[in-house]
Scaffold this active site. Structure first.
Site, PDB file in Angstrom:
ATOM      1  N   ASP A  41     -22.304  11.973 -44.827  1.00 62.12           N
ATOM      2  CA  ASP A  41     -20.842  11.997 -44.633  1.00 62.12           C
ATOM      3  C   ASP A  41     -20.287  10.611 -44.326  1.00 62.12           C
ATOM      4  OD1 ASP A  41     -22.068  11.975 -42.154  1.00 62.12           O
ATOM      5  OD2 ASP A  41     -20.488  13.129 -41.188  1.00 62.12           O
TER       6      ASP A  41
ATOM      7  N   GLU B 171     -12.043  15.939 -33.553  1.00 64.46           N
ATOM      8  CA  GLU B 171     -12.899  14.767 -33.764  1.00 64.46           C
ATOM      9  C   GLU B 171     -12.430  13.516 -33.028  1.00 64.46           C
ATOM     10  OE1 GLU B 171     -11.008  16.118 -36.093  1.00 64.46           O
ATOM     11  OE2 GLU B 171      -9.844  14.547 -37.070  1.00 64.46           O
TER      12      GLU B 171
ATOM     13  N   TYR C 143     -10.502  20.649 -36.222  1.00 62.27           N
ATOM     14  CA  TYR C 143     -10.874  19.393 -36.895  1.00 62.27           C
ATOM     15  C   TYR C 143      -9.731  19.065 -37.854  1.00 62.27           C
ATOM     16  CZ  TYR C 143     -15.832  19.745 -35.483  1.00 62.27           C
ATOM     17  OH  TYR C 143     -16.999  19.802 -34.769  1.00 62.27           O
TER      18      TYR C 143
ATOM     19  N   HIS D 222      -9.212  15.435 -39.296  1.00 59.22           N
ATOM     20  CA  HIS D 222      -9.609  14.348 -40.205  1.00 59.22           C
ATOM     21  C   HIS D 222      -8.408  13.844 -41.016  1.00 59.22           C
ATOM     22  CE1 HIS D 222     -13.816  14.614 -39.188  1.00 59.22           C
ATOM     23  NE2 HIS D 222     -13.764  15.923 -39.349  1.00 59.22           N
TER      24      HIS D 222
ATOM     25  N   LYS E 124     -11.267  24.067 -39.581  1.00 58.52           N
ATOM     26  CA  LYS E 124     -10.950  22.969 -40.511  1.00 58.52           C
ATOM     27  C   LYS E 124      -9.446  22.701 -40.553  1.00 58.52           C
ATOM     28  CE  LYS E 124     -13.782  21.261 -42.742  1.00 58.52           C
ATOM     29  NZ  LYS E 124     -14.736  20.187 -42.367  1.00 58.52           N
TER      30      LYS E 124
ATOM     31  N   ARG F 244     -17.248  29.397 -40.732  1.00 56.73           N
ATOM     32  CA  ARG F 244     -17.146  29.410 -39.284  1.00 56.73           C
ATOM     33  C   ARG F 244     -15.797  30.014 -38.851  1.00 56.73           C
ATOM     34  NH1 ARG F 244     -18.335  23.142 -38.275  1.00 56.73           N
ATOM     35  NH2 ARG F 244     -17.172  23.098 -40.228  1.00 56.73           N
TER      36      ARG F 244
HETATM   37  P1  NAD Z   1     -25.548   9.082 -33.094  1.00 64.67           P
HETATM   38  O1  NAD Z   1     -24.562   8.003 -32.858  1.00 64.67           O
HETATM   39  O2  NAD Z   1     -25.835  10.051 -32.007  1.00 64.67           O
HETATM   40  O3  NAD Z   1     -26.956   8.427 -33.523  1.00 64.67           O
HETATM   41  C1  NAD Z   1     -27.058   7.459 -34.502  1.00 64.67           C
HETATM   42  C2  NAD Z   1     -28.256   6.588 -34.190  1.00 64.67           C
HETATM   43  O4  NAD Z   1     -28.475   5.723 -35.314  1.00 64.67           O
HETATM   44  C3  NAD Z   1     -28.083   5.675 -32.961  1.00 64.67           C
HETATM   45  O5  NAD Z   1     -29.117   5.918 -32.031  1.00 64.67           O
HETATM   46  C4  NAD Z   1     -28.162   4.260 -33.545  1.00 64.67           C
HETATM   47  O6  NAD Z   1     -28.772   3.333 -32.669  1.00 64.67           O
HETATM   48  C5  NAD Z   1     -29.009   4.512 -34.778  1.00 64.67           C
HETATM   49  N1  NAD Z   1     -28.969   3.454 -35.794  1.00 64.67           N
HETATM   50  C6  NAD Z   1     -27.927   2.739 -36.257  1.00 64.67           C
HETATM   51  N2  NAD Z   1     -28.337   1.862 -37.200  1.00 64.67           N
HETATM   52  C7  NAD Z   1     -29.675   2.039 -37.336  1.00 64.67           C
HETATM   53  C8  NAD Z   1     -30.686   1.432 -38.134  1.00 64.67           C
HETATM   54  N3  NAD Z   1     -30.389   0.452 -39.003  1.00 64.67           N
HETATM   55  N4  NAD Z   1     -31.961   1.876 -38.020  1.00 64.67           N
HETATM   56  C9  NAD Z   1     -32.273   2.864 -37.148  1.00 64.67           C
HETATM   57  N5  NAD Z   1     -31.361   3.458 -36.361  1.00 64.67           N
HETATM   58  C10 NAD Z   1     -30.077   3.052 -36.447  1.00 64.67           C
HETATM   59  O7  NAD Z   1     -25.068   9.828 -34.429  1.00 64.67           O
HETATM   60  P2  NAD Z   1     -25.320  11.356 -34.826  1.00 64.67           P
HETATM   61  O8  NAD Z   1     -24.369  12.224 -34.082  1.00 64.67           O
HETATM   62  O9  NAD Z   1     -26.766  11.634 -34.759  1.00 64.67           O
HETATM   63  O10 NAD Z   1     -24.827  11.356 -36.348  1.00 64.67           O
HETATM   64  C11 NAD Z   1     -25.582  10.734 -37.388  1.00 64.67           C
HETATM   65  C12 NAD Z   1     -24.864  10.954 -38.709  1.00 64.67           C
HETATM   66  O11 NAD Z   1     -24.943  12.328 -39.079  1.00 64.67           O
HETATM   67  C13 NAD Z   1     -23.369  10.640 -38.665  1.00 64.67           C
HETATM   68  O12 NAD Z   1     -22.995   9.987 -39.852  1.00 64.67           O
HETATM   69  C14 NAD Z   1     -22.727  12.006 -38.593  1.00 64.67           C
HETATM   70  O13 NAD Z   1     -21.406  12.009 -39.076  1.00 64.67           O
HETATM   71  C15 NAD Z   1     -23.657  12.741 -39.512  1.00 64.67           C
HETATM   72  N6  NAD Z   1     -23.577  14.218 -39.516  1.00 64.67           N
HETATM   73  C16 NAD Z   1     -23.788  14.818 -40.719  1.00 64.67           C
HETATM   74  C17 NAD Z   1     -23.785  16.180 -40.826  1.00 64.67           C
HETATM   75  C18 NAD Z   1     -24.073  16.804 -42.158  1.00 64.67           C
HETATM   76  O14 NAD Z   1     -23.828  17.991 -42.306  1.00 64.67           O
HETATM   77  N7  NAD Z   1     -24.596  16.081 -43.113  1.00 64.67           N
HETATM   78  C19 NAD Z   1     -23.508  16.982 -39.711  1.00 64.67           C
HETATM   79  C20 NAD Z   1     -23.294  16.349 -38.484  1.00 64.67           C
HETATM   80  C21 NAD Z   1     -23.326  14.947 -38.387  1.00 64.67           C
END
Ligand code: NAD
Length: 363
Positions: free
Chosen positions: A270, A118, A94, A96, A75, A15
């Site tokens: 993550d 962040e 970012y 972190h 980053k 990026r």
């Molecule tokens: P968010 O806060 O918008 O949504 C999370 C949802 O999970 C909420 O609606 C919450 O109520 C729900 N939740 C919590 N516990 C639960 C359970 N036991 N059962 C069902 N639902 C539950 O978060 P987001 O922005 O969607 O991010 C989700 C994750 O993805 C985070 O850990 C974020 O860091 C990660 N992420 C990963 C990548 C990647 O490349 N892997 C990229 C971006 C974000």
């Protein structure tokens, strides 16, 4: 103000912190923009596009850092960049810092004003500069899931949407937040059958209001998760408990009873991942098998689509970056409390509580 955009040097980071539209905005406001040669290439943006928008291309990172009062990055700086930072320079990226004592120390030693994407936080506690990456990861999840569901990808050999007269695949999305809602949208677009679970029924109400019966919403608990997962072709884990590790919602034993060739995509990797057997993988080697299922646990999914990710990220960072350039960081922070929360280091001091706590430093 002089604004500098170096090429990202962290491994597999494609990026870039500005687009031609961003360059145009800065130059219209009377600022000068310096972009390192080739900085946009990983995101399919050429030097010529930046030049046409008003940027000056500089050959080396040293020149860009040297010229800039405000440095925009994606980053956190890596070791080879530390010596380029200088006292009083503002760095917006970012960071972190809680995860890296070395980087924190480098910002303190170089007396940089470090503002972290962040930790910019709106009054409703949402994180506007993280949300677009959740959107990208969410939208990508059904696409990678569909790929690995193909026989050639090692999966069950089902088409998400089926065809006329043939059942569609079943996609289970756990978590109806930013990434989960985006995953559900694309899974529906592929015409798979979608079941969306969340603990927060308010979130499910919102999904229902949008999709009006085109997907099934279910309150999340161990019983319903088990029922849903045993019937699933594709499971997407998209949960977040702010400030905590992700809860483990799918055990090894449950995976052992899933359909052979089913695929599990853990977006929450993550934060430790929400399946018991999740471990972080890379784009170079994204999947592994658990019993007869395939796990995809890439920790930086947006890295697979840097062009989209760059535009998504800069759409939300640009207004803050412009405020920093137009008013200077002090006045910009005074005007916008959300941006003020982004300040992590200044003048050799950590000024963001959780980072200071993580490293046992005073604030
Ligand atoms: P968010 O806060 O918008 O949504 C999370 C949802 O999970 C909420 O609606 C919450 O109520 C729900 N939740 C919590 N516990 C639960 C359970 N036991 N059962 C069902 N639902 C539950 O978060 P987001 O922005 O969607 O991010 C989700 C994750 O993805 C985070 O850990 C974020 O860091 C990660 N992420 C990963 C990548 C990647 O490349 N892997 C990229 C971006 C974000």
């Amino acid at each position: 103000m002089k604004v500098g955009i170096p090429r990202e040097v962290k491994n597999h980071e494609y990026r870039v912190a500005i687009t031609p539209a961003g360059v145009n905005e800065f130059t219209r406001s009377g600022h000068q923009v310096f972009v390192e040669a080739g900085a946009g290439v990983g995101s399919s943006i050429t030097d010529e596009e930046f030049t046409a928008a008003g940027a000056k291309i500089l050959d080396t990172a040293d020149e860009v850092w040297d010229a800039a009062d405000l440095v925009l990055k994606v980053k956190e700086p890596v070791a080879e960049e530390y010596h380029r930072m200088r006292a009083g320079q503002v760095l917006f990226t970012y960071l972190h810092l809680a995860a890296s004592r070395d980087c924190t120390q480098a910002l303190l030693d170089r007396e940089v004003t470090g503002i972290a994407y962040e930790t910019v936080e709106l009054p409703d506690r949402s994180l506007p500069l993280l949300a677009p990456m959740s959107e990208v990861a969410g939208r990508l999840a059904p696409q990678v899931g569909a790929f690995y569901l193909m026989r050639t990808g090692g999966g069950r050999g089902v088409l998400p949407g089926g065809v006329s007269g043939v059942y569609a695949a079943k996609t289970v999305v756990i978590g109806a937040g930013v990434s989960g809602m985006n995953a559900a949208a694309i899974a529906l677009g592929l015409q798979s059958e979608v079941l969306l679970l969340d603990k927060n029924v308010g979130r499910l109400r919102q999904a229902d209001a949008i999709y009006r019966g085109h997907l099934q919403t279910v309150a999340s608990n161990a019983y319903e998760i088990e029922r849903a997962v045993l019937d699933a072709d594709l499971v997407i884990g998209a949960v977040l408990v702010p400030g905590a590790k992700a809860p483990k919602l799918i055990s090894n034993e449950l995976v052992s009873r899933m359909k052979p060739g089913s695929v599990l995509v853990d977006i929450a990797i993550d934060q430790g991942g929400c399946f018991e057997d999740s471990r972080p993988t890379t784009h170079a080697d994204p999947v592994y098998r658990v019993h007869e299922s395939i796990f995809y646990c890439v920790a930086n999914m947006p890295g697979a689509v840097p062009n989209t990710s760059t535009y998504a990220l800069t759409n939300v960072t640009l207004p803050y970056a412009l405020e920093l350039a137009n008013h200077g960081w002090r006045e910009a922070s005074r005007r916008d409390p959300a941006l003020a929360l982004g300040l992590n280091t200044h003048s050799g001091q950590v000024v963001y509580g959780p980072v200071a706590e993580a490293h046992g430093l005073p604030t």
